[in-house]
Design a protein around this motif. Structure first.
Motif, mmCIF file in Angstrom:
data_model
loop_
_atom_site.group_PDB
_atom_site.id
_atom_site.type_symbol
_atom_site.label_atom_id
_atom_site.label_comp_id
_atom_site.label_asym_id
_atom_site.label_seq_id
_atom_site.Cartn_x
_atom_site.Cartn_y
_atom_site.Cartn_z
ATOM 1 N N LEU A 196 0.933 -0.789 -0.116
ATOM 2 C CA LEU A 196 0.134 0.024 -0.038
ATOM 3 C C LEU A 196 0.959 1.293 -0.207
ATOM 4 O O LEU A 196 0.207 2.409 0.071
ATOM 5 N N GLY A 197 2.164 0.834 -0.023
ATOM 6 C CA GLY A 197 3.203 2.301 0.230
ATOM 7 C C GLY A 197 3.541 2.852 1.191
ATOM 8 O O GLY A 197 3.836 4.450 1.715
ATOM 9 N N GLN A 198 3.065 2.248 2.486
ATOM 10 C CA GLN A 198 2.577 2.270 3.502
ATOM 11 C C GLN A 198 4.275 2.400 4.541
ATOM 12 O O GLN A 198 4.464 1.800 5.454
ATOM 13 N N TYR A 199 5.466 2.684 3.682
ATOM 14 C CA TYR A 199 7.012 2.338 4.784
ATOM 15 C C TYR A 199 7.463 2.315 5.859
ATOM 16 O O TYR A 199 7.377 1.811 6.227
ATOM 17 N N GLU A 200 6.793 3.794 6.630
ATOM 18 C CA GLU A 200 6.725 3.779 7.960
ATOM 19 C C GLU A 200 6.074 2.824 8.679
ATOM 20 O O GLU A 200 6.638 2.226 9.810
#
Length: 313
Positions: free
Chosen positions: A181-185
């Motif tokens: 989902l591109g939520q790397y943190e």
């Protein structure tokens, strides 16, 4: 343990079970539409069942359970367990994910009811129920991941972690969902927690946990690298467009063409999920030098707005 009327079994088996008494064996012969239909069953323990195959089953009824006040909890646990097993062995292994999800959902509802009733009575929920519920929710997440529905998969992982915050399988699957989902943190946070729990645990499953953590760490690292490259390519195209605008308006940009690569290298970098903006002043200086009038100013304003509102990845 199966519940008649819950569609846990194939239609032929359910109809056969209804007419058999305890401690009896029955033979059920059925058309393919009451068995595995046009899809067949590739993961049958006795070998693949071809599509459109008529089937013969041998059924044994060991016991018919009737709920009472004394055995309701035991029966509910058995029902939930067998729904999970049927969902995994008969359907998930055969890539019938929607049917697996139906069984996992039914199983989790039974288990959640057990946990909720215990909480309402100020009692500790049975450990077996909580562990089984976590496993079912993990399986639910995996089903959604197989279907590329990462939002629902992430929610299932979150639900599992509410019951077992140290579950490494749920943490790793949640990390993968965040990566997709591109939520790397968030992915970093999940993996950090998984590493701490794995190092603090003496469970024999540590080896599998370490392997999963390493796989997700490599996947996250590659995702960040791809993101940096995508940002760099986008920045390069933007700078090249600015120079092109200058040429169209008759400005001398020959010396600026040589600076596109260096400007692209000076773009904001990702460091631990944060985007820095140290190159803003150099961009403004370059824009002033090539004097690109209104089209360039519009491009610059758009670029600055994008950088100040971009997600921190």
């Amino acid at each position: 343990v199966v519940t008649l009327g819950d569609a846990d079994l194939l239609p032929a088996l359910e109809m056969g079970v209804r007419f058999l008494p305890e401690n009896h064996i029955g033979i059920v012969r059925c058309h393919s539409k009451y068995a595995h239909g046009s899809q067949g069953w590739t993961c049958s323990p006795s070998g693949p069942v071809p599509p459109n195959s008529s089937i013969e089953y041998c059924i044994t009824i060991h016991e018919i359970l009737r709920p009472t006040e004394e055995n309701t909890l035991e029966i509910d646990l058995q029902r939930a367990l067998w729904k999970k097993r049927i969902g995994s062995d008969f359907y998930f292994n055969d890539a019938a994910y929607k049917k697996s999800l139906q069984l996992y959902k039914s199983s989790s509802e039974i288990l959640q009811s057990i946990v909720t009733i215990s909480q309402q009575n100020d009692e500790e929920a049975p450990e077996e129920a909580k562990k089984l519920l976590t496993d079912v929710l993990n399986n639910t997440a995996l089903c959604y991941m197989k279907m590329s529905d990462y939002l629902k998969a992430k929610q299932s992982c979150t639900d599992a972690l509410q019951h077992d915050p140290t579950n490494i399988k749920a943490l790793c699957r949640s990390a993968k969902c965040c990566i997709m989902l591109g939520q790397y943190e968030e992915a970093d946070a999940c993996l950090d927690t998984a590493r701490r729990q794995n190092s603090a645990s003496s469970s024999p499953a540590n080896a599998d946990g370490s392997k999963s953590i390493q796989q997700m760490s490599r996947l996250l690292k590659q995702a960040k690298t791809d993101y940096r490259q995508k940002e760099k390519d986008m920045y390069r195209k933007m700078v090249a467009g600015m120079v092109g605008e200058g040429q169209q308006h008759g400005f001398d940009t020959s010396s600026d063409n040589n600076k596109i690569n260096s400007m692209a290298s000076a773009k904001p970098n990702i460091d631990d999920g944060m985007i820095t903006r140290n190159s803003f002043s150099s961009i403004m200086s370059h824009a002033t030098k090539i004097s690109l009038a209104i089209p360039l100013l519009v491009a610059l304003v758009s670029f600055v707005w994008f950088k100040y509102t971009a997600a921190k990845y």
